[in-house]
Design a protein around this motif. Structure first.
Motif, short mmCIF file in Angstrom:
data_model
loop_
_atom_site.label_atom_id
_atom_site.label_comp_id
_atom_site.label_asym_id
_atom_site.label_seq_id
_atom_site.Cartn_x
_atom_site.Cartn_y
_atom_site.Cartn_z
N GLN A 7 0.80 -1.12 0.01
CA GLN A 7 -0.08 0.29 0.02
C GLN A 7 0.91 1.32 -0.02
OE1 GLN A 7 -3.13 0.09 -0.39
NE2 GLN A 7 -3.20 2.19 -0.34
N ARG A 8 2.02 1.31 0.66
CA ARG A 8 2.97 2.35 0.83
C ARG A 8 3.48 2.78 -0.59
NH1 ARG A 8 4.27 0.18 5.74
NH2 ARG A 8 6.48 -0.66 5.09
N GLN A 11 0.70 4.05 -3.07
CA GLN A 11 0.42 5.48 -2.74
C GLN A 11 1.42 6.09 -3.35
OE1 GLN A 11 -2.35 6.81 -1.79
NE2 GLN A 11 -3.13 4.77 -1.39
N GLU A 14 1.20 6.39 -7.07
CA GLU A 14 -0.05 7.07 -7.21
C GLU A 14 0.15 8.37 -7.37
OE1 GLU A 14 -4.27 6.45 -7.07
OE2 GLU A 14 -3.02 5.69 -8.87
N GLU A 15 1.25 9.09 -6.82
CA GLU A 15 1.43 10.50 -6.66
C GLU A 15 2.23 10.78 -8.18
OE1 GLU A 15 0.74 12.62 -4.71
OE2 GLU A 15 -0.43 10.94 -3.73
N ARG A 408 -4.17 2.89 -12.51
CA ARG A 408 -4.29 2.47 -11.35
C ARG A 408 -4.17 0.79 -11.25
NH1 ARG A 408 -8.78 5.06 -7.78
NH2 ARG A 408 -7.51 6.89 -7.88
N ARG A 411 -0.56 0.09 -11.30
CA ARG A 411 0.30 0.64 -10.30
C ARG A 411 0.10 -0.38 -9.18
NH1 ARG A 411 -1.55 6.36 -11.84
NH2 ARG A 411 0.22 7.57 -11.78
N ARG A 412 -1.15 -0.91 -8.99
CA ARG A 412 -1.50 -1.88 -7.84
C ARG A 412 -0.47 -3.03 -8.20
NH1 ARG A 412 -7.41 -0.65 -8.46
NH2 ARG A 412 -7.75 0.74 -6.70
#
Length: 452
Positions: A7-8, A11, A14-15, A408, A411-412
């Motif tokens: 998750q980190r 995130q 995601e930026e 997304r 990215r995951r």
């Protein structure tokens, strides 16, 4: 630990503000106007048709957009397991305030109206780009596109060359080329002149790539060694002027078979000589003008002719990159970002990118664009291919709203692979892992297409 680590990393990824290196966006109408523009995407129409919705229910001429959406929604219950429907739900939740986790016959009309209201806002295009963190979107432009009326620094032209390679024998395509370049093509000299004019036009308007979709049977040729009877073949295929040696070929054939033989010979010279020669000339232009040549390899057109629009094409396992080795060897100065249609071709692509300095892995195309295949393919590429030769993902979208859920999804998957294979398995720091993610998502797009 693994879940929180993923998750980190997710995130952090995601930026990133991205450049999407391959789409089918119309720069004059990049965003949707109704949910019909979204549910009309071929993924939904082909899946709905596959699940039992008759083709004429969704492709009837002049079908009202709201009626079309209603008919597709009726079939969504059979599709809610698919990743494509998860894109739809995530998109509707992010953009239109949708609160449910299913789109049903009971709730779709209120969503339709809310989406139409949102899409009617004058800055909807800007909202899509901002929310999706996109600053650049590569296009797919016909060779005769004037490239005017849009911001080419935001919507970056890309010269799509399928019609030139595979349809130049058609009079209407020759007319389009003559109109676009002022050159009547009939031999090697005029062909190269026309293609150079196209590249001059595209690079003048900020083009950053050339691209083509290729069937499994296509075999490029290094014409430096043998141009053969290319001028005769060009005149024959493009203008109908029969080569002199054809008379000798058919001299002893039964008269009833002459026309059939001529037709077969025409197709053979077109497919085995003229198309490869045009392709070769395009690579020459890429070398001269400094453009990468995106090769999307392996599509068989109209395998299912009864399918919906864009839901007729498939891949098979006959494709091999060995067919392209002569071109990779002949043009070391040209970068070839390569997409393969089938997950089964990924190991060969990894091997070629491992060996050839001018071959790069490019995205996860079409039938490989689901998390299971993306994860396996990403893991193999990150383990085996130099990190500066991997373009992690492109959306292949037709409308801007799809960038957010598609990137997304990638990215995951990327965060999961970076967490398990690099931070946990190899002891990399999170910062190192994120930097690798940044490179395949953004940095390599800048390096390969912009020379940065």
């Amino acid at each position: 630990m693994s879940t929180s680590l993923e998750q980190r990393l997710f995130q952090a990824l995601e930026e990133l503000v991205l450049i999407d290196p391959h789409t089918h966006i119309n720069p004059h109408a990049p965003a949707s106007q109704t949910l019909a523009d979204i549910l009309g995407y071929h993924y939904y129409t082909e899946l709905a048709h596959s699940a039992g919705l008759p083709k004429d229910c969704i492709e009837r001429p002049n079908l009202d957009p709201k009626t079309k959406v209603g008919r597709l929604v009726e079939q969504l219950a059979d599709l809610d397991n698919t990743i494509q429907v998860s894109w739809l739900i995530e998109m509707c939740q992010e953009f239109f305030g949708f609160q449910d986790d299913r789109l049903t016959p009971q709730n779709w009309e209120s969503l339709y109206d809310a989406a139409a209201k949102k899409m009617a806002e004058p800055d909807w295009e800007e909202q899509c780009l901002r929310r999706s963190k996109l600053e650049g979107v590569f296009l797919t432009n016909d060779f005769d596109d004037p490239l005017t009326g849009f911001d080419t620094s935001r919507y970056i032209p890309c010269l799509r060359t399928d019609d030139l390679v595979f349809k130049l024998d058609q009079p209407q395509v020759q007319e389009r080329l003559a109109k676009a370049t002022g050159v009547e093509v009939g031999d090697r000299k005029s062909l190269r002149k026309a293609l150079r004019k196209l590249f001059e036009h595209f690079t003048k308007h900020g083009a950053r790539a050339c691209a083509i979709s290729l069937p499994p049977w296509f075999e490029p040729i290094d014409f430096r060694k043998d141009a053969g009877e290319i001028d005769s073949d060009l005149r024959f295929v493009l203008g109908g002027e029969e080569p002199e040696y054809l008379d000798e070929l058919i001299a002893e054939i039964d008269v009833e078979l002459v026309e059939e033989t001529k037709d077969r010979f025409y197709e053979q010279r077109r497919d085995d000589v003229v198309s490869p020669f045009i392709f070769y000339c395009l690579v020459e232009c890429c070398a001269e003008f400094g453009l990468p040549f995106d090769l999307m390899i392996g599509v068989n057109r109209q395998v299912y002719p009864g399918g919906v629009y864009q839901g007729q094409d498939l891949f098979d396992m006959r494709v091999s990159l060995i067919q392209y080795a002569p071109i990779f060897n002949a043009f070391p100065q040209v970068t070839f970002p390569i997409s393969v249609l089938g997950h089964t071709s990924n190991q060969e692509l990894v091997s070629y990118a491992w060996i050839f300095p001018n071959v790069a892995t490019n995205g996860h195309w079409w039938y490989s664009n689901i998390p299971t295949y993306i994860e396996q393919d990403t893991r193999a590429r990150l383990e085996a291919v130099p990190r500066n030769k991997q373009i992690g993902y492109y959306s292949d979208m037709y409308k801007l709203e799809f960038a957010l859920p598609k990137f997304r999804m990638y990215r995951r998957v990327l965060a999961k692979v970076l967490a398990s294979d690099f931070v946990i398995a190899r002891g990399w720091s999170e910062e190192q892992a994120v930097e690798l993610g940044r490179q395949v998502l953004r940095g390599n797009v800048e390096r390969i297409f912009y020379g940065k």
